[in-house]
Scaffold this motif. Structure first.
Motif, PDB file in Angstrom:
ATOM      1  N   VAL A  46       0.809  -1.224   0.000  1.00 31.61           N
ATOM      2  CA  VAL A  46       0.000   0.000   0.000  1.00 31.61           C
ATOM      3  C   VAL A  46       0.844   1.278   0.000  1.00 31.61           C
ATOM      4  O   VAL A  46       0.363   2.332  -0.403  1.00 31.61           O
ATOM      5  N   PHE A  47       2.088   1.182   0.445  1.00 36.71           N
ATOM      6  CA  PHE A  47       2.932   2.373   0.487  1.00 36.71           C
ATOM      7  C   PHE A  47       3.754   2.542  -0.790  1.00 36.71           C
ATOM      8  O   PHE A  47       4.556   3.465  -0.883  1.00 36.71           O
ATOM      9  N   GLU A  48       3.592   1.629  -1.756  1.00 35.92           N
ATOM     10  CA  GLU A  48       4.327   1.745  -3.011  1.00 35.92           C
ATOM     11  C   GLU A  48       3.653   2.794  -3.894  1.00 35.92           C
ATOM     12  O   GLU A  48       2.415   2.904  -3.928  1.00 35.92           O
ATOM     13  N   PRO A  49       4.434   3.582  -4.662  1.00 29.65           N
ATOM     14  CA  PRO A  49       3.845   4.611  -5.530  1.00 29.65           C
ATOM     15  C   PRO A  49       2.926   4.002  -6.587  1.00 29.65           C
ATOM     16  O   PRO A  49       3.179   2.898  -7.090  1.00 29.65           O
ATOM     17  N   TYR A  50       1.852   4.693  -6.852  1.00 23.78           N
ATOM     18  CA  TYR A  50       0.928   4.384  -7.944  1.00 23.78           C
ATOM     19  C   TYR A  50       0.067   3.149  -7.692  1.00 23.78           C
ATOM     20  O   TYR A  50      -0.527   2.614  -8.618  1.00 23.78           O
ATOM     21  N   LEU A  51       0.034   2.651  -6.421  1.00 21.90           N
ATOM     22  CA  LEU A  51      -0.942   1.602  -6.119  1.00 21.90           C
ATOM     23  C   LEU A  51      -2.295   2.296  -6.024  1.00 21.90           C
ATOM     24  O   LEU A  51      -2.508   3.164  -5.187  1.00 21.90           O
ATOM     25  N   GLN A  52      -3.239   1.862  -6.892  1.00 18.88           N
ATOM     26  CA  GLN A  52      -4.446   2.662  -7.092  1.00 18.88           C
ATOM     27  C   GLN A  52      -5.634   2.076  -6.348  1.00 18.88           C
ATOM     28  O   GLN A  52      -6.591   1.576  -6.933  1.00 18.88           O
ATOM     29  N   GLY A  53      -5.562   2.108  -5.051  1.00 21.26           N
ATOM     30  CA  GLY A  53      -6.697   1.680  -4.244  1.00 21.26           C
ATOM     31  C   GLY A  53      -6.774   0.189  -4.113  1.00 21.26           C
ATOM     32  O   GLY A  53      -5.959  -0.561  -4.612  1.00 21.26           O
TER      33      GLY A  53
END
Length: 820
Positions: free
Chosen positions: A683-690
């Motif tokens: 969840v803290f990785e960039p661009y994880l979209q919900g």
């Protein structure tokens, strides 16, 4: 005792009957009965004769080797108990069988018989005959290759030559014994021979050369832990200490004496413990360490009170007499000397008795008992004349001349004894000259041997160096050939590799172009998706702003909040990129944690209202050192997510607890749909979209921004979630401890009164401060910056610092008092 003797005789008779009932076999040195005889002989037990008689009954017609073995064991018994005539008789009968013995075991028995004859004649005083039989024993041992026996024989021969005063021959035989001892790995024999060589050099006055032998012997002993535990080792240490003492190296002597004492005590050897203590006391006496000497002698006296070890007791009384003589205690000195005389007169040794008489003669002369001194001196002189002791005779004659001259005034007698002293002194000088020649010969031999060893070492080093050089040359030649072969192989291999690499390069370039093409397509898709997401995220705030602005009475608060939402989205994108490129700079300042949360809550107030979310904040008075703007956005992002995934009418709880000493933990807990376990780590990785149904609903940079910001402040961030039960996002931040001295201005009594002119200057500042609360530290600080500290009075500066402290600590009550 009687019952034991009867039992032993019964067992011997039973053993004889068993032997008689058995079928006769050949008798050998390995027979159990022979081992039994050896054990009995070693303990001087006459039962060995009974066993021998029993064997005689079994072997009524023994072969020559068997008969020699029986005779040798019987002779050995008499040798052990020093009945040397009987021992010589049986050994002689055994050697008469020499022509009939040819097997190796029989010859070994014969060699032992020659050895026994040599030993018996030596102990009987016939040294020459002893040497002759030892040589015959050597001939037999050399024939059968019995090297251990040769080592023992040469050692005994060295002792005989030493007794005869032939010191060069003695050392030569000790070296031969060492040669064979090394071959059979007899470490004890090696150490004993080194010690014996050292004793000869010590006797000749070559103390330093003797010490080298003792030190080498010590190394041999201490290389084998089993040898260190043996009785011979601590007696050796005592002799080594005595040598150090004679060389006036008292520290080393004391060290060896103490070590020997410890080992003797561990083995409960009272005799040697007393002997070593006695020598240590003598050394202390020589050093004038009278208290230590007295302590040693008293310990020895306690050990020897039972009358055992008579010679040691005699020596002790002599030393105690010397000790009291040094203290000028005449009566005590004479008392202990008389006790030594009484014991010596009851002993078997005439030699020791004369030594005690000499000591008493010196003492009587010192105390001027001239008649007694002369009488005792004449008795000693008679013994010395009978035994041709030149050195002692000369000394006694010199003392008698002194007694006659100083005590009796008999100058005729004095002249007579001085004349005899001069004659014997000249004879003694000739003996000393002969000894000096022997010493010179031994020194020369020692130096030659040392030079030979050095030359041998140099020769070996030279040979080793040549071998290394040859090995280097061979290795170099082999390396050159190998390099040439390798070079040829490399040329061929490189040709094929270049051809292969060219083909691979073409294929790789083709594959790389394909990958670049696919990456460009992915990038294009990502760009389109990202544009769509940004448009989606910005659409709602813009729609809200447009709809609100169409109303007649525009809701400026909502427009402001939606604008901030848009700004946050844009700043998230920009700041995440800065974090990834490591170009983000923090502007830290001390701020109220409660104020940060309140300001974040204000920014999400409309979202909260739209979903009827209840939000619970704790009451806190904690200060943190953070970048206020960036941390406020962290809290806004977390609250926005919590509202977004919470159901209508749900609740959000913000919890606060202090962890460790200077850290605070904040938890944002919602009642939303939760996050699947397989997604929680991402969840803290960039661009994880919900997650779940919310995929593709945002840029996916909110939590990434939060993680980067919290970690940049030295804290940690994490998630605890369960599907259907909500989510908890927690983070830690460093606290700032406010010292008591820093809040001293909060006490109203400490403020100095401000006059009317100063009140007029502060009036507009007070008006602005009333527009904000104490928790809005940054606004308070901005307002106070309008004041020029250089022109302010001491009272105004104190008031300004009190305002800052009240705002820093979130003390609204104090803040209102100061601005009213």
């Amino acid at each position: 005792m009687r019952a034991t003797s009867i039992l032993s005789i019964f067992l011997l008779c039973l053993y004889s009957q068993v032997l008689l009932g058995q079928e006769k076999t050949h008798l050998t040195p390995d027979d159990p009965a022979i081992h039994r005889i050896d054990a009995l002989n070693n303990h001087h037990n006459r039962q060995s004769l009974a066993v021998l008689d029993s064997l005689g009954e079994v072997y009524q017609n023994p072969s020559a080797p068997e008969l020699a073995l029986l005779l040798e064991k019987r002779a050995q018994f008499y040798e052990r108990i020093y009945v040397l005539d009987s021992a010589i008789l049986y050994f002689s009968e055994a050697v008469l069988l020499h022509p009939k013995i040819s097997d190796k075991r029989g010859l070994k028995t014969l060699g032992l018989c020659y050895n026994g004859l040599g030993h018996c004649y030596w102990k009987s005083g016939d040294n020459q005959k002893g040497l002759d039989y030892y040589r015959k024993s050597n001939e037999v041992y050399e024939e059968i290759g019995f090297e251990q026996g040769l080592a023992y024989n040469y050692q005994d021969m060295g002792l005989i030559y030493r007794e005869r005063g032939e010191f060069v021959e003695a050392i030569r035989h000790y070296k031969l014994s060492m040669h064979y001892a090394k071959k059979v790995d007899d470490k004890m024999g090696l150490a004993i021979n080194l010690k014996n060589m050292g004793n000869i050099k010590k006797k000749l006055g070559l103390g330093r050369e003797a010490l080298e032998n003792f030190i080498e012997a010590t190394a041999v002993f201490e290389a084998d832990s089993s040898m260190v535990k043996q009785r011979y080792y601590f007696t050796f240490l005592g002799e080594k200490a005595l040598l150090y003492q004679e060389l006036n190296e008292y520290e080393q002597a004391e060290k060896n004496y103490l070590k020997a004492l410890k080992l003797a005590k561990e083995r409960n050897d009272q005799y040697w413990h007393a002997t070593i203590l006695r020598n240590l006391g003598s050394m202390y006496l020589k050093q004038d360490k009278l208290e230590q000497a007295a302590d040693c002698f008293n310990q020895v006296r306690e050990q020897l009170e039972n009358g055992q070890y008579k010679m040691s007791t005699i020596f002790l009384f002599k030393k105690l007499s010397n000790y009291h003589n040094m203290l000028h205690h005449q009566d005590s000195a004479m008392f202990f000397m008389d006790k030594a005389v009484v014991l010596a007169e009851g002993a078997d040794s005439k030699e020791h008795l004369m030594e005690v008489y000499r000591e008493k003669m010196y003492l009587l002369g010192e105390y001027k008992y001239w008649d007694k001194a002369i009488a005792l001196g004449l008795k000693v002189l008679k013994y010395e004349e009978e035994h041709h002791e030149l050195g002692q005779m000369a000394d006694t004659e010199r003392n008698l001349a002194k007694f006659y001259q100083e005590g009796k005034k008999d100058y005729k007698k004095a002249t007579e004894y001085y004349g005899r002293y001069a004659i014997h002194r000249d004879s003694l000088d000739k003996v000393n000259e002969a000894n000096d020649l022997i010493k010179a010969e031994i020194k020369a031999e020692y130096q030659i041997e040392k030079n030979n060893i050095e030359q041998e070492n140099q020769r070996e080093q030279l040979m080793l160096k040549n071998e290394i050089e040859q090995e280097k040359l061979m290795k170099t030649t082999a390396l050159i050939v190998l390099l040439m072969l390798t070079a040829g192989f490399v040329v061929v291999w490189r040709y094929y590799q270049q051809k292969k690499r060219a083909n691979e390069l073409i294929a790789a370039q083709k594959e790389e172009l394909q990958v670049q093409h696919e990456q460009l397509e992915e990038l294009l898709n990502f760009k389109e998706n990202m544009t769509s997401m940004i448009v989606h995220d910005l659409k709602n705030p813009l729609s809200t702003i447009i709809n609100v602005s169409r109303k007649k009475e525009a809701d400026l608060v909502r427009i402001q909040q939606e604008g901030k939402r848009m700004l946050n989205l844009v700043m998230n994108i920009l700041d995440v990129r800065k974090f990834e490129e490591a170009t983000m700079l923090l502007k830290k300042e001390i701020y109220s944690l409660n104020s940060l949360l309140e300001e974040a809550k204000v920014q999400v107030k409309l979202l909260q209202k739209d979903k009827s979310i209840a939000m619970h904040l704790p009451a806190m008075r904690l200060q943190v050192e953070v970048d206020v703007y960036m941390m406020e956005r962290v809290f806004v992002n977390l609250l926005t997510n919590a509202i977004k995934y919470s159901p209508l009418g749900g609740s959000i709880h913000i919890r606060c607890e202090q962890v460790e000493e200077n850290w605070v933990k904040l938890s944002f807990v919602d009642e939303g749909v939760g996050i699947p376990k397989e997604v929680q780590q991402q969840v803290f990785e960039p661009y994880l979209q919900g997650v779940g149904e919310k995929v593709n609903s945002s840029t996916g940079l909110g939590l990434s921004y939060c993680k980067y910001t919290v970690e940049a402040h030295g804290g940690e961030i994490g998630i605890v979630s369960e599907e259907g039960k909500g989510t908890e996002v927690y983070l830690t931040l460093p606290l700032v401890e406010i010292q008591k001295g820093e809040v001293g201005l909060q006490q109203e009594d400490n403020l100095l009164p401000i006059n009317e002119e100063e009140q007029a200057v502060l009036a507009p500042i007070r008006k602005q401060l009333k527009q904000v609360t104490a928790t809005e530290y940054s606004e308070v600080a901005t307002i106070l910056k309008q004041l020029d500290k250089e022109i302010l009075s001491e009272q105004m500066l104190a008031w300004m610092e009190a305002i800052e402290t009240a705002s820093l600590t979130g003390d609204q009550q104090r803040y209102e008092q100061l601005i009213s």
